[in-house]
Write an enzyme that holds these catalytic residues in place. Structure first.
Site, PDB file in Angstrom:
ATOM      1  N   CYS A  50     -13.357   0.721   7.149  1.00  0.00           N
ATOM      2  CA  CYS A  50     -12.786  -0.029   5.917  1.00  0.00           C
ATOM      3  C   CYS A  50     -12.809   1.190   4.753  1.00  0.00           C
ATOM      4  O   CYS A  50     -14.179   1.247   3.751  1.00  0.00           O
ATOM      5  CB  CYS A  50     -13.043  -1.094   5.863  1.00  0.00           C
ATOM      6  SG  CYS A  50     -13.809  -1.866   7.253  1.00  0.00           S
ATOM      7  N   CYS A  65       0.732  -1.200  -0.253  1.00  0.00           N
ATOM      8  CA  CYS A  65      -0.433   0.370   0.265  1.00  0.00           C
ATOM      9  C   CYS A  65       1.288   1.444  -0.445  1.00  0.00           C
ATOM     10  O   CYS A  65       0.578   2.685  -0.067  1.00  0.00           O
ATOM     11  CB  CYS A  65      -1.110   0.246   1.156  1.00  0.00           C
ATOM     12  SG  CYS A  65      -2.178  -1.457   1.067  1.00  0.00           S
TER      13      CYS A  65
END
Length: 393
Positions: free
Chosen positions: A212, A81
């Protein structure tokens, strides 16, 4: 080491997988936007670093070839990420060292619907250590995706340690949507309430679905140049990278503390290095784009970055010190939670937002009196990149 100037930035609006163009089209749009913002053509670029996680080798070349085939080196980067910021890190090093005077960093992702998953089951996983620690601490949870298990567990551990009500995490989602409402590049811009966030489907621990980040497609890019190159070509020099650091895991990441498992120490170390290099303190920073892949990680990051003291995040949030009118505006873009999180693009999108903030070009998202801006991007496995931008002149 030469001062590194951010001459141009660009991105395309993020979107859900069902509504997205292919990765090469996304990347083309972001790169062209960054080149146009800088006021140069591709043939002025001497190196390029392309970040993506889900794609075949040399996808970076395939994407850049849509803009042009100039024959320059193209290096493909994958750091989970934090991929976009890792590409930016390499581009900055190339310019700072004098190896090149004009370098392009770009990142893109064409993601699939649903939670992140591993695509290779015939070899050791980069997350075997993480799974072992998480299972030892919180037991086996078959069917729960790995990222919510780690970050949900870290949030639960934080609440237990400091006595915080897990419902506090929901306030992060509310703030993210409120900020994203002013961002034309963001995916989710409709307002939500704390009650709606808490009522959304339970994922793991304190995390509900609206806490999320969604699977997202998109692209971002930045053109980094030396001051000499900028002056010679009449480019703007009003934003520069004051300091940058990348860190990876140490044995402490796997000592059983789930907050360390998700990168608290990596973030704290990188932030400390950046502050020391630039000679600034967290109190000097007015705006931060940080890695809010889950609401729990935004709260942890407040403390890891030194924006508030350990165990004080609940008061920091309650006092409104994480938004407009408070001490520091966190994720004016809407962050990963609302802007979206196309893995390879996230770090470059954060860069674009902060450059716009320092230029005073952020429109309705503009933070007042910005002279320093901090970027935080983390990838499990692991790598944390913290970058400090400064307004020059």
């Amino acid at each position: 080491m030469d001062r590194v100037t951010v001459a141009g930035v660009g991105m395309v609006p993020f979107s859900t997988p069902s509504r997205s163009d292919s990765y090469d089209v996304l990347a083309e749009g972001a790169v062209k936007a960054a080149l146009a913002d800088a006021g140069i053509e591709l043939d002025a670029v001497q190196q390029a670093y392309a970040g993506y996680v889900y794609g075949d080798s040399t996808s970076g070349q395939n994407a850049l070839y849509r803009v042009g085939m100039s024959g320059i080196p193209v290096v493909n980067v994958n750091n989970n990420c934090s991929t976009g910021s890792s590409a930016l890190f390499l581009a900055r090093q190339a310019v700072a060292s004098g190896a090149a005077d004009c370098v392009l960093a770009f990142g893109f992702e064409q993601m699939q619907r649903g939670a992140l998953k591993q695509h290779w089951d015939d070899r050791p996983s980069a997350f075997d250590r993480f799974d072992e620690v998480a299972a030892k601490v919180q037991g086996e949870h078959a069917g729960v995706p790995l990222a919510p298990r780690y970050f949900g567990g870290a949030g639960a551990a934080y609440c237990e340690k400091y006595g915080m009500d897990p419902a506090v995490f929901a306030q992060i989602s509310v703030k993210a949507r409120r900020h994203a409402a002013n961002n034309p590049y963001a995916v989710f811009t409709d307002a939500v309430t704390v009650e709606e966030v808490l009522a959304s489907p339970q994922i793991f621990g304190p995390l509900t679905r609206l806490q999320c980040c969604p699977p997202t497609c998109g692209a971002g890019a930045a053109v980094l140049v030396s001051e000499e190159f900028a002056r010679a070509h009449g480019l703007r020099t009003d934003v520069a990278i004051a300091a940058q650091a990348m860190t990876t895991d140490t044995p402490a990441s796997f000592d059983g503390d789930l907050t360390r498992l998700v990168g608290y120490d990596m973030t704290a170390t990188a932030a400390r290095q950046v502050y020391e290099t630039a000679g600034v303190a967290p109190e000097d920073i007015a705006v931060v784009e940080l890695h809010d892949c889950f609401t729990t990680n935004e709260v942890l990051s407040y403390e890891a970055l030194g924006l508030t003291g350990e165990g004080t995040a609940e008061k920091f949030i309650a006092d409104g010190d994480n938004t407009y009118g408070g001490r520091v505006v966190t994720n004016p873009s809407g962050g990963l939670l609302s802007k979206g999180h196309p893995l390879g693009a996230t770090g470059l999108a954060q860069c674009a937002e902060l450059v716009w903030q320092l230029r005073g070009d952020a429109g309705a998202r503009q933070v007042e009196d910005v002279s320093l801006a901090l970027q935080h991007n983390i990838g499990l496995g692991g790598a944390a990149v913290v970058t400090l931008y400064e307004k020059v002149g």
